[in-house]
Scaffold this motif. Structure first.
Motif, PDB file in Angstrom:
ATOM      1  N   VAL A  44       0.846  -1.201   0.000  1.00  0.00           N
ATOM      2  CA  VAL A  44       0.000   0.000   0.000  1.00  0.00           C
ATOM      3  C   VAL A  44       0.876   1.244   0.000  1.00  0.00           C
ATOM      4  O   VAL A  44       0.631   2.209  -0.748  1.00  0.00           O
ATOM      5  CB  VAL A  44      -0.949   0.001   1.216  1.00  0.00           C
ATOM      6  N   HIS A  66      -0.399  -0.156  10.084  1.00  0.00           N
ATOM      7  CA  HIS A  66      -1.336   0.774   9.462  1.00  0.00           C
ATOM      8  C   HIS A  66      -0.525   1.806   8.679  1.00  0.00           C
ATOM      9  O   HIS A  66       0.657   2.032   8.962  1.00  0.00           O
ATOM     10  CB  HIS A  66      -2.195   1.460  10.516  1.00  0.00           C
ATOM     11  N   ALA A  81      -9.916   3.706   5.073  1.00  0.00           N
ATOM     12  CA  ALA A  81      -9.954   2.420   4.382  1.00  0.00           C
ATOM     13  C   ALA A  81      -9.220   1.387   5.229  1.00  0.00           C
ATOM     14  O   ALA A  81      -8.570   1.723   6.219  1.00  0.00           O
ATOM     15  CB  ALA A  81      -9.313   2.535   2.996  1.00  0.00           C
ATOM     16  N   HIS A  82      -9.324   0.108   4.830  1.00  0.00           N
ATOM     17  CA  HIS A  82      -8.527  -0.933   5.483  1.00  0.00           C
ATOM     18  C   HIS A  82      -7.979  -1.876   4.427  1.00  0.00           C
ATOM     19  O   HIS A  82      -8.575  -2.058   3.358  1.00  0.00           O
ATOM     20  CB  HIS A  82      -9.334  -1.690   6.542  1.00  0.00           C
ATOM     21  N   HIS A  83      -6.829  -2.484   4.729  1.00  0.00           N
ATOM     22  CA  HIS A  83      -6.190  -3.362   3.745  1.00  0.00           C
ATOM     23  C   HIS A  83      -6.177  -4.821   4.175  1.00  0.00           C
ATOM     24  O   HIS A  83      -5.676  -5.675   3.444  1.00  0.00           O
ATOM     25  CB  HIS A  83      -4.762  -2.885   3.444  1.00  0.00           C
ATOM     26  N   LYS A 113     -10.535  -3.870  -1.132  1.00  0.00           N
ATOM     27  CA  LYS A 113      -9.336  -3.405  -1.816  1.00  0.00           C
ATOM     28  C   LYS A 113      -9.644  -2.527  -3.015  1.00  0.00           C
ATOM     29  O   LYS A 113      -8.835  -1.661  -3.376  1.00  0.00           O
ATOM     30  CB  LYS A 113      -8.451  -4.590  -2.178  1.00  0.00           C
ATOM     31  N   LEU A 116     -10.030   0.863  -1.430  1.00  0.00           N
ATOM     32  CA  LEU A 116      -8.707   1.389  -1.095  1.00  0.00           C
ATOM     33  C   LEU A 116      -8.022   1.960  -2.327  1.00  0.00           C
ATOM     34  O   LEU A 116      -7.467   3.073  -2.293  1.00  0.00           O
ATOM     35  CB  LEU A 116      -7.859   0.274  -0.474  1.00  0.00           C
ATOM     36  N   VAL A 136      -5.191   4.020   6.289  1.00  0.00           N
ATOM     37  CA  VAL A 136      -5.454   2.645   5.848  1.00  0.00           C
ATOM     38  C   VAL A 136      -5.065   1.722   7.003  1.00  0.00           C
ATOM     39  O   VAL A 136      -3.882   1.575   7.315  1.00  0.00           O
ATOM     40  CB  VAL A 136      -4.649   2.296   4.584  1.00  0.00           C
ATOM     41  N   GLY A 339     -17.137   3.032  -1.625  1.00  0.00           N
ATOM     42  CA  GLY A 339     -16.225   2.185  -2.385  1.00  0.00           C
ATOM     43  C   GLY A 339     -16.884   1.440  -3.522  1.00  0.00           C
ATOM     44  O   GLY A 339     -17.727   1.975  -4.240  1.00  0.00           O
TER      45      GLY A 339
END
Length: 380
Positions: A44, A66, A81-83, A113, A116, A136, A339
């Protein structure tokens, strides 16, 4: 129809965004695997640095990594967002990344994703990034135990938070999410031989039954509140009066007042069985995203969508929680579901509709620009 001119077209193209999605999906990142999450965070950071021309902060909390970009001296708009994903290492062998007939598939593609990737490209498309922050996180699928404090610290003072979780059916944005409380009710009794002298025991299983019925009765369907006893355990052998028992309870509510009502009731529970005692563990996990916290930002998004020639935006209330619950609970206006459009979250048929990616990313760019540059009632 005239449209805003915020977007740098080179950053928001289908080919570019899909390539970013592919690389993210092909880097497996199950939440519980810290090494995998760290590799994903590195990717990322690499992708974002190339797109944004700036390296992020790499923030490790209790082994979970993070990533955060901050542009300017303060945060006016936060993209969240999160990965991490729910999919274990090796899922790609069974469910490989693919794009076919306008549908993109692969583990984590829908949740989240693609969202993201959209966040990174949307900010890359801005002429002016001052006041914009991208966070993220790496443990959202576990309930954000190691990122909640970071989310709240990052969001403090922001005018709005935009959450890149996938949309609801048909591309609807999420303007209301229920809050969540999680409890463990630990009952203590006294063991005794079930045949020789049961009267000397204090039956924790019997008390557990009373707790279960009392908890379930706190449900208020009209208010949108569910109180659901889930996992229960008690006893050691078939001929022993149980000395200990446990009950887990899941609570969902539309308002903070309802979460408080249930919390007070559970903590005030008085044992029915003589000699039994109870310990209440847990509490509010995520505050609700109430409709008033999203109304102003949704209205702005709807106006921008109209200017861009989109179909009219729709919105829904959902029962599931996201990191947007935390920002809304702080009093930061929050809009969720910005998203991917598609479906199948956490399922083998997880998928994204390719034709929706660029229009939604352009809308996101315009929304970020509008919030960061103007004074409107959605401001905190």
């Amino acid at each position: 129809m005239s449209t805003p001119s915020t977007v740098r077209d080179s950053a928001v193209t289908q080919a570019a965004i899909i390539d970013t999605i592919r690389r993210l999906v092909e880097c497996e990142s199950p939440s519980g695997d810290h090494a995998a999450v760290a590799r994903s965070a590195d990717l990322v950071a690499e992708l974002g640095t190339r797109l944004l021309g700036a390296a992020p902060e790499r923030i490790e909390v209790d082994g979970v990594v993070h990533v955060r970009w901050r542009f300017g001296a303060s945060t006016r708009v936060l993209l969240l967002a999160h990965h991490d994903t729910v999919w274990p290492i090796g899922t790609l062998r069974r469910l490989p990344y693919d794009v076919r007939a306008g549908v993109l598939t692969g583990p984590g593609s829908f949740d989240m994703k693609t969202g993201l990737a959209m966040a990174l490209h949307a900010v890359a498309g801005l002429d002016d990034r001052d006041g914009v922050t991208i966070l993220v996180t790496g443990d959202e699928e576990l309930g954000s135990p190691r990122s909640r404090a970071l989310i709240e610290e990052t969001a403090r003072g922001a005018s709005a938070a935009l959450v890149l979780e996938a949309s609801a059916d048909g591309g609807a944005l999420k303007t209301e999410r229920k809050g969540v409380s999680l409890y463990e009710m630990v009952v203590s009794g006294r063991a005794a031989h079930a045949g020789l002298e049961p009267e000397k025991g204090v039956n924790a299983s019997v008390e557990l039954a009373h707790v279960t019925i009392t908890a379930a009765a706190l449900t208020d369907a009209a208010a949108g509140t569910s109180v659901t006893p889930t996992v229960a355990s008690s006893g050691t052998t078939t001929n022993t009066v149980p000395a200990a028992a446990r009950l887990w309870i899941d609570v969902r509510a539309r308002t903070a007042d309802e979460l408080e009502r249930v919390d007070v009731a559970l903590r005030g529970y008085v044992c029915v069985t003589p000699g039994a005692s109870i310990e209440v563990r847990g509490g509010v996990n995520r505050p609700p995203l109430e409709p008033g916290m999203s109304a102003g930002v949704f209205a702005l998004a709807a106006r921008l969508a109209d200017r861009l020639g989109h179909e009219p935006l729709t919105h829904v209330a959902v029962g599931g929680a996201s990191d947007g619950n935390f920002t809304a609970g702080m009093g930061v206006p929050t809009l969720d579901g910005l998203g991917a459009v598609g479906g199948g979250a956490h399922a083998d048929d997880e998928h994204v509709l390719v034709d929706e990616i660029v229009p939604r990313t352009r809308l996101l760019t315009e929304l970020v620009a509008a919030i960061s540059r103007t004074e409107e009632p959605w401001h905190n």
